[in-house]
Write a protein that holds these residues in place. Structure first.
Motif, PDB file in Angstrom:
ATOM      1  N   SER A 185      11.035   8.633   2.527  1.00 17.14           N
ATOM      2  CA  SER A 185      12.341   9.055   2.305  1.00 17.14           C
ATOM      3  C   SER A 185      13.582   7.773   2.515  1.00 17.14           C
ATOM      4  O   SER A 185      14.602   8.263   1.914  1.00 17.14           O
ATOM      5  CB  SER A 185      12.750  10.059   3.593  1.00 17.14           C
ATOM      6  N   ASP A 186      13.191   6.932   3.018  1.00 19.21           N
ATOM      7  CA  ASP A 186      14.200   5.677   3.092  1.00 19.21           C
ATOM      8  C   ASP A 186      13.918   4.735   1.842  1.00 19.21           C
ATOM      9  O   ASP A 186      14.500   3.806   1.885  1.00 19.21           O
ATOM     10  CB  ASP A 186      13.813   4.942   4.480  1.00 19.21           C
ATOM     11  N   GLY A 187      13.229   5.210   0.788  1.00 16.65           N
ATOM     12  CA  GLY A 187      13.280   4.460  -0.403  1.00 16.65           C
ATOM     13  C   GLY A 187      11.897   3.410  -0.453  1.00 16.65           C
ATOM     14  O   GLY A 187      12.007   2.963  -1.740  1.00 16.65           O
ATOM     15  N   GLN A 188      11.204   3.357   0.359  1.00 17.73           N
ATOM     16  CA  GLN A 188      10.123   2.598   0.243  1.00 17.73           C
ATOM     17  C   GLN A 188       8.751   3.066  -0.559  1.00 17.73           C
ATOM     18  O   GLN A 188       8.688   4.330  -0.485  1.00 17.73           O
ATOM     19  CB  GLN A 188       9.452   2.210   1.552  1.00 17.73           C
ATOM     20  N   LEU A 189       8.098   2.156  -1.214  1.00 12.17           N
ATOM     21  CA  LEU A 189       7.020   2.520  -1.919  1.00 12.17           C
ATOM     22  C   LEU A 189       5.733   1.977  -1.407  1.00 12.17           C
ATOM     23  O   LEU A 189       5.855   0.609  -1.011  1.00 12.17           O
ATOM     24  CB  LEU A 189       7.113   2.257  -3.438  1.00 12.17           C
ATOM     25  N   TYR A 190       4.575   2.577  -1.368  1.00 15.46           N
ATOM     26  CA  TYR A 190       3.235   2.205  -0.851  1.00 15.46           C
ATOM     27  C   TYR A 190       2.132   2.512  -1.591  1.00 15.46           C
ATOM     28  O   TYR A 190       2.500   3.622  -2.405  1.00 15.46           O
ATOM     29  CB  TYR A 190       3.070   2.588   0.498  1.00 15.46           C
ATOM     30  N   ALA A 191       1.471   1.698  -1.990  1.00 15.26           N
ATOM     31  CA  ALA A 191       0.104   2.124  -2.774  1.00 15.26           C
ATOM     32  C   ALA A 191      -1.102   1.864  -1.960  1.00 15.26           C
ATOM     33  O   ALA A 191      -1.401   0.813  -1.202  1.00 15.26           O
ATOM     34  CB  ALA A 191       0.043   0.927  -3.852  1.00 15.26           C
ATOM     35  N   ALA A 202      -5.459   6.042  16.296  1.00 20.64           N
ATOM     36  CA  ALA A 202      -6.290   6.697  17.270  1.00 20.64           C
ATOM     37  C   ALA A 202      -5.857   8.101  17.682  1.00 20.64           C
ATOM     38  O   ALA A 202      -4.768   8.474  17.603  1.00 20.64           O
ATOM     39  CB  ALA A 202      -6.142   5.831  18.547  1.00 20.64           C
ATOM     40  N   PRO A 203      -6.658   8.833  18.052  1.00 21.59           N
ATOM     41  CA  PRO A 203      -8.246   8.612  18.523  1.00 21.59           C
ATOM     42  C   PRO A 203      -9.016   8.596  17.342  1.00 21.59           C
ATOM     43  O   PRO A 203     -10.473   8.213  17.369  1.00 21.59           O
ATOM     44  CB  PRO A 203      -8.604   9.985  19.523  1.00 21.59           C
ATOM     45  N   ASP A 204      -8.365   8.784  15.974  1.00 23.82           N
ATOM     46  CA  ASP A 204      -9.576   8.585  14.925  1.00 23.82           C
ATOM     47  C   ASP A 204      -9.573   6.988  14.772  1.00 23.82           C
ATOM     48  O   ASP A 204      -9.023   6.323  15.186  1.00 23.82           O
ATOM     49  CB  ASP A 204      -8.877   9.356  13.650  1.00 23.82           C
ATOM     50  N   GLU A 205     -10.432   6.966  13.639  1.00 23.71           N
ATOM     51  CA  GLU A 205     -10.827   5.340  13.267  1.00 23.71           C
ATOM     52  C   GLU A 205     -10.891   5.424  11.745  1.00 23.71           C
ATOM     53  O   GLU A 205     -10.958   6.189  10.816  1.00 23.71           O
ATOM     54  CB  GLU A 205     -12.055   4.829  13.919  1.00 23.71           C
ATOM     55  N   GLY A 206     -10.416   4.458  11.100  1.00 19.78           N
ATOM     56  CA  GLY A 206     -10.806   3.997   9.647  1.00 19.78           C
ATOM     57  C   GLY A 206      -9.551   3.289   9.176  1.00 19.78           C
ATOM     58  O   GLY A 206      -8.626   2.893   9.660  1.00 19.78           O
ATOM     59  N   GLN A 207      -9.943   2.911   7.968  1.00 19.71           N
ATOM     60  CA  GLN A 207      -8.853   1.944   6.993  1.00 19.71           C
ATOM     61  C   GLN A 207      -8.933   2.412   5.704  1.00 19.71           C
ATOM     62  O   GLN A 207      -9.926   2.595   5.181  1.00 19.71           O
ATOM     63  CB  GLN A 207      -9.413   0.518   7.369  1.00 19.71           C
ATOM     64  N   VAL A 208      -7.738   2.604   4.944  1.00 18.77           N
ATOM     65  CA  VAL A 208      -7.758   2.600   3.781  1.00 18.77           C
ATOM     66  C   VAL A 208      -7.157   1.405   3.170  1.00 18.77           C
ATOM     67  O   VAL A 208      -6.264   0.633   3.743  1.00 18.77           O
ATOM     68  CB  VAL A 208      -6.371   3.851   3.440  1.00 18.77           C
ATOM     69  N   ARG A 209      -7.609   1.023   1.946  1.00 17.07           N
ATOM     70  CA  ARG A 209      -7.568  -0.027   1.164  1.00 17.07           C
ATOM     71  C   ARG A 209      -5.982  -0.077   0.446  1.00 17.07           C
ATOM     72  O   ARG A 209      -5.431   1.106   0.311  1.00 17.07           O
ATOM     73  CB  ARG A 209      -8.341  -0.329   0.006  1.00 17.07           C
ATOM     74  N   VAL A 210      -5.159  -1.021   1.014  1.00 16.48           N
ATOM     75  CA  VAL A 210      -3.667  -1.129   0.536  1.00 16.48           C
ATOM     76  C   VAL A 210      -3.667  -2.176  -0.713  1.00 16.48           C
ATOM     77  O   VAL A 210      -4.321  -3.200  -0.560  1.00 16.48           O
ATOM     78  CB  VAL A 210      -2.694  -1.261   1.606  1.00 16.48           C
ATOM     79  N   PHE A 211      -2.712  -1.658  -1.602  1.00 18.67           N
ATOM     80  CA  PHE A 211      -2.220  -2.588  -2.666  1.00 18.67           C
ATOM     81  C   PHE A 211      -0.684  -3.066  -2.520  1.00 18.67           C
ATOM     82  O   PHE A 211       0.175  -2.310  -2.085  1.00 18.67           O
ATOM     83  CB  PHE A 211      -2.463  -1.810  -4.067  1.00 18.67           C
ATOM     84  N   PRO A 212      -0.476  -4.274  -2.846  1.00 14.60           N
ATOM     85  CA  PRO A 212       0.793  -4.847  -3.065  1.00 14.60           C
ATOM     86  C   PRO A 212       1.560  -4.292  -4.089  1.00 14.60           C
ATOM     87  O   PRO A 212       1.126  -3.895  -5.292  1.00 14.60           O
ATOM     88  CB  PRO A 212       0.581  -6.271  -3.146  1.00 14.60           C
ATOM     89  N   TRP A 229       5.853  -2.518  -9.795  1.00  7.84           N
ATOM     90  CA  TRP A 229       4.763  -3.426 -10.133  1.00  7.84           C
ATOM     91  C   TRP A 229       3.629  -3.483  -9.126  1.00  7.84           C
ATOM     92  O   TRP A 229       4.014  -3.452  -8.144  1.00  7.84           O
ATOM     93  CB  TRP A 229       5.173  -4.924 -10.520  1.00  7.84           C
ATOM     94  N   LEU A 230       2.309  -3.048  -9.577  1.00  4.51           N
ATOM     95  CA  LEU A 230       1.310  -3.005  -8.786  1.00  4.51           C
ATOM     96  C   LEU A 230       0.452  -3.956  -8.816  1.00  4.51           C
ATOM     97  O   LEU A 230       0.029  -4.640  -9.989  1.00  4.51           O
ATOM     98  CB  LEU A 230       0.420  -1.609  -9.186  1.00  4.51           C
ATOM     99  N   GLY A 231       0.145  -4.709  -7.811  1.00  4.82           N
ATOM    100  CA  GLY A 231      -0.644  -5.927  -7.624  1.00  4.82           C
ATOM    101  C   GLY A 231      -2.219  -5.624  -7.641  1.00  4.82           C
ATOM    102  O   GLY A 231      -2.628  -4.712  -6.821  1.00  4.82           O
ATOM    103  N   LEU A 232      -2.984  -5.972  -8.296  1.00  3.17           N
ATOM    104  CA  LEU A 232      -4.519  -5.751  -8.489  1.00  3.17           C
ATOM    105  C   LEU A 232      -5.064  -7.187  -8.465  1.00  3.17           C
ATOM    106  O   LEU A 232      -4.673  -8.150  -8.892  1.00  3.17           O
ATOM    107  CB  LEU A 232      -4.884  -4.973  -9.586  1.00  3.17           C
ATOM    108  N   GLU A 233      -6.391  -7.341  -7.655  1.00  2.00           N
ATOM    109  CA  GLU A 233      -7.166  -8.443  -7.690  1.00  2.00           C
ATOM    110  C   GLU A 233      -7.837  -8.778  -8.955  1.00  2.00           C
ATOM    111  O   GLU A 233      -8.110  -7.882  -9.377  1.00  2.00           O
ATOM    112  CB  GLU A 233      -8.060  -8.629  -6.325  1.00  2.00           C
TER     113      GLU A 233
END
Length: 111
Positions: free
Chosen positions: A41-47, A88-98, A107-111
């Motif tokens: 809602s504040d205009g930020q984008l995340y991948a 927490a209390p859950d665990e895990g990690q999702v891969r983020v992209f720049p 623009w999406l950053g890929l390795e």
């Protein structure tokens, strides 16, 4: 699709920022990868990789965005959009992209 190279990253154009509705996820396919783009809602984008960190899996694009957090639609995990870390209390990690936003172009950053 436009491409730019920046040292170890290759950036591909995703088009206008306006193509990503606020509070929703949008699926982008980059080769074999499925990436979910979220617009807060504040205009930020995340991948993030479009894959729940839960052992049973699932997709994230239909998750609920609240502030800078995402709630997994199937498992109700709370995920930080900036880091991909599961709270927490859950665990895990999702891969983020720049992402880079230049003017209105995303623009999406890929390795």
């Amino acid at each position: 699709m436009n491409t730019q190279v920046n040292e170890q990253m290759r950036y591909i154009s995703l088009g206008s920022k306006h193509a990503f509705p606020k509070h929703y996820g949008k699926l982008i396919r980059a080769g074999e990868q499925e990436i979910a783009i979220f617009h807060t809602s504040d205009g930020q984008l995340y991948a993030l990789e479009n894959k729940s960190p839960h052992p049973k899996g699932g997709t994230l694009t239909e998750g609920i965005v609240s502030g800078h957090d995402l709630y997994c639609p199937l498992r109700d995990l709370r995920i930080n959009l900036e880091t991909g870390k599961v709270y927490a209390p859950d665990e895990g990690q999702v891969r983020v992209f720049p992402l880079n936003v230049k003017g209105e172009e995303v623009w999406l950053g890929l390795e």
